[in-house]
Enzyme design. Structure first.
Site, PDB file in Angstrom:
ATOM      1  N   ASP A  58      56.495 120.783   0.929  1.00 60.13           N
ATOM      2  CA  ASP A  58      56.135 120.081  -0.529  1.00 60.13           C
ATOM      3  C   ASP A  58      55.334 118.772  -0.104  1.00 60.13           C
ATOM      4  OD1 ASP A  58      56.105 118.573  -2.973  1.00 60.13           O
ATOM      5  OD2 ASP A  58      58.091 119.144  -3.602  1.00 60.13           O
ATOM      6  N   TYR A 148      46.499 114.739 -15.910  1.00 60.30           N
ATOM      7  CA  TYR A 148      46.245 115.330 -14.833  1.00 60.30           C
ATOM      8  C   TYR A 148      44.627 114.945 -14.378  1.00 60.30           C
ATOM      9  CZ  TYR A 148      43.988 119.644 -12.960  1.00 60.30           C
ATOM     10  OH  TYR A 148      43.190 120.548 -11.959  1.00 60.30           O
TER      11      TYR A 148
HETATM   12  P1  NAD Z   1      47.193 127.236  -8.198  1.00 62.64           P
HETATM   13  O1  NAD Z   1      48.354 126.995  -8.947  1.00 62.64           O
HETATM   14  O2  NAD Z   1      46.956 128.766  -8.169  1.00 62.64           O
HETATM   15  O3  NAD Z   1      47.117 126.650  -6.763  1.00 62.64           O
HETATM   16  C1  NAD Z   1      47.903 125.388  -6.501  1.00 62.64           C
HETATM   17  C2  NAD Z   1      48.699 125.829  -5.266  1.00 62.64           C
HETATM   18  O4  NAD Z   1      49.267 124.513  -4.839  1.00 62.64           O
HETATM   19  C3  NAD Z   1      49.990 126.699  -5.654  1.00 62.64           C
HETATM   20  O5  NAD Z   1      49.818 127.751  -4.460  1.00 62.64           O
HETATM   21  C4  NAD Z   1      51.046 125.870  -5.425  1.00 62.64           C
HETATM   22  O6  NAD Z   1      52.219 126.688  -5.075  1.00 62.64           O
HETATM   23  C5  NAD Z   1      50.704 124.722  -4.487  1.00 62.64           C
HETATM   24  N1  NAD Z   1      51.509 123.583  -4.873  1.00 62.64           N
HETATM   25  C6  NAD Z   1      51.880 122.975  -6.164  1.00 62.64           C
HETATM   26  N2  NAD Z   1      52.425 121.803  -6.060  1.00 62.64           N
HETATM   27  C7  NAD Z   1      52.753 121.733  -4.488  1.00 62.64           C
HETATM   28  C8  NAD Z   1      53.500 120.652  -3.831  1.00 62.64           C
HETATM   29  N3  NAD Z   1      54.088 119.603  -4.511  1.00 62.64           N
HETATM   30  N4  NAD Z   1      53.428 121.117  -2.601  1.00 62.64           N
HETATM   31  C9  NAD Z   1      52.712 121.971  -1.956  1.00 62.64           C
HETATM   32  N5  NAD Z   1      51.976 122.867  -2.425  1.00 62.64           N
HETATM   33  C10 NAD Z   1      52.155 122.699  -4.087  1.00 62.64           C
HETATM   34  O7  NAD Z   1      45.803 126.910  -8.696  1.00 62.64           O
HETATM   35  P2  NAD Z   1      44.346 126.944  -8.477  1.00 62.64           P
HETATM   36  O8  NAD Z   1      43.706 127.486  -9.749  1.00 62.64           O
HETATM   37  O9  NAD Z   1      44.223 127.624  -7.252  1.00 62.64           O
HETATM   38  O10 NAD Z   1      43.808 125.351  -8.055  1.00 62.64           O
HETATM   39  C11 NAD Z   1      43.672 124.976  -6.714  1.00 62.64           C
HETATM   40  C12 NAD Z   1      42.938 123.477  -6.902  1.00 62.64           C
HETATM   41  O11 NAD Z   1      41.856 123.618  -7.635  1.00 62.64           O
HETATM   42  C13 NAD Z   1      44.004 122.847  -7.789  1.00 62.64           C
HETATM   43  O12 NAD Z   1      44.119 121.293  -7.002  1.00 62.64           O
HETATM   44  C14 NAD Z   1      43.349 122.728  -8.965  1.00 62.64           C
HETATM   45  O13 NAD Z   1      43.654 121.472  -9.574  1.00 62.64           O
HETATM   46  C15 NAD Z   1      42.031 122.678  -8.870  1.00 62.64           C
HETATM   47  N6  NAD Z   1      41.301 123.146  -9.838  1.00 62.64           N
HETATM   48  C16 NAD Z   1      41.371 124.480 -10.252  1.00 62.64           C
HETATM   49  C17 NAD Z   1      40.553 124.883 -11.242  1.00 62.64           C
HETATM   50  C18 NAD Z   1      40.633 126.351 -11.828  1.00 62.64           C
HETATM   51  O14 NAD Z   1      39.912 126.710 -12.779  1.00 62.64           O
HETATM   52  N7  NAD Z   1      41.342 127.044 -11.476  1.00 62.64           N
HETATM   53  C19 NAD Z   1      39.651 123.975 -11.942  1.00 62.64           C
HETATM   54  C20 NAD Z   1      39.573 122.729 -11.635  1.00 62.64           C
HETATM   55  C21 NAD Z   1      40.387 122.419 -10.657  1.00 62.64           C
END
Ligand code: NAD
Length: 319
Positions: A58, A148
């Site tokens: 984490d 966020y």
């Molecule tokens: P996702 O939820 O699939 O990936 C996030 C990952 O972080 C997950 O595997 C989760 O288990 C892990 N995680 C969460 N809290 C944690 C913690 N406390 N410690 C360790 N790991 C932790 O989401 P995603 O869509 O792959 O997003 C990846 C990144 O891109 C994120 O930072 C998100 O904010 C950013 N983002 C995504 C989008 C989108 O459209 N998908 C758009 C803008 C920004």
């Protein structure tokens, strides 16, 4: 070259991990599996323990700082996040624990390990707030309208501090709406995955409002390509990663319905308070500083995503 990918068991992070391994990097993935899944890392694990390792951890724990110091990656890709806007509204302190304190733990590790660079996943759909003009450029005022978005803005602000005062290089990628294989169809974000998942089950998806609201959809391979480029270029910048094209939710529905052969209309539900009416990100800075341009059209990306969902259904994999 060694990379450490936080959030590497998630949607974008696992696709990035596969790309880095394919390019010959050694990769450490850190993830607490709160929304990510080990199933997303099946290909990476097949590469073998010499080049890939997974650390269930984490980022709220200071142990992440020690791990980064111990592994000494050249580049840290920081994607781990509480990534649900509505969770951030309901639980702002929890969002800040993960997205602010957790990010600081990661940045402190990168500094102590003398990493060459941090690439940070920011959010172009939230850091700017309601756009004053479209497509949004990086010089637009940053007035986030959710906890966020505040935390994502803070991540870049902290990185600016680390670079200015300590010389730690970074690039913040302000992603538009990323879609593609491995996106969770049960999540709250990810309208492409939700529509595909429901239409394949022959369920009618809901559209909140009249469907004229627009978003900028960028395919995951394109987003991952931007991450890889940012490892070498674009230092000290926030860079939009989007297409600059507005797509209405209704026209997205029609595109996916045509691709899946779904012939029923959506269920129209009341609009959700706080949702942006329009969103699109100007990718000109990404072209100039990263040499990046989106290269996957929406129909091609939807078709590739659909093929992946169908394969998943065929193999009975659930996530
Ligand atoms: P996702 O939820 O699939 O990936 C996030 C990952 O972080 C997950 O595997 C989760 O288990 C892990 N995680 C969460 N809290 C944690 C913690 N406390 N410690 C360790 N790991 C932790 O989401 P995603 O869509 O792959 O997003 C990846 C990144 O891109 C994120 O930072 C998100 O904010 C950013 N983002 C995504 C989008 C989108 O459209 N998908 C758009 C803008 C920004």
């Amino acid at each position: 070259m060694r990379a450490l990918v936080t959030g590497g068991a998630g949607f974008i992070g696992s696709n990035l991990t596969d790309r880095l391994l394919a390019e010959g990097w050694d990769v450490d993935v850190v993830d607490d599996l709160s929304t990510g899944s080990l199933a997303n890392l099946a290909e990476a694990r097949a590469v073998g323990a010499r080049r890939f390792s997974f650390h269930r951890m984490d980022i709220r724990s200071p142990a992440i700082t020690d791990l980064i110091v111990h592994r000494r990656p050249e580049v840290v890709f920081h994607l781990a996040a509480q990534a649900d806007v509505r969770v951030s509204v309901a639980r702002p302190a929890f969002d800040a624990e993960v997205n602010i304190i957790g990010s600081l733990n990661v940045f402190q590790g990168a500094l102590a390990a003398r990493c060459r660079k941090v690439v940070f996943a920011s959010s172009g759909g939230t850091i700017y707030g309601t756009p004053e003009e479209l497509p949004v450029r990086e010089g637009h005022p940053q007035r986030p309208e959710s906890p966020y978005g505040v935390a994502k803005k803070a991540g870049s602000d902290y990185l600016h501090y680390y670079r200015t005062v300590h010389g730690l290089e970074y690039t913040s990628l302000a992603f538009a709406n990323v879609y593609g294989p491995r996106q969770d169809p049960h999540g709250e974000a990810g309208v492409v995955a939700i529509f595909i998942g429901m239409m394949l089950r022959r369920e009618r998806p809901s559209i909140y409002g009249d469907g004229t609201q627009t978003r900028d959809f960028v395919y995951v391979d394109d987003a991952v390509d931007a991450c890889v480029r940012a490892a070498e270029r674009g230092s000290g910048l926030v860079v939009n990663i989007g297409t600059g094209v507005e797509t209405s939710v209704r026209s997205l529905y029609d595109t996916i319905a045509a691709a899946t052969g779904f012939d029923q209309p959506p269920v129209f539900a009341p609009p959700r308070p706080g949702e942006l009416a329009r969103s699109a990100l100007d990718p000109a800075r990404a072209e100039l500083h990263l040499g990046w341009k989106p290269f996957t059209s929406l129909p091609d990306g939807v078709a590739a995503t659909l093929r992946w969902f169908r394969r998943q259904a065929g193999t009975g994999v659930t996530r």
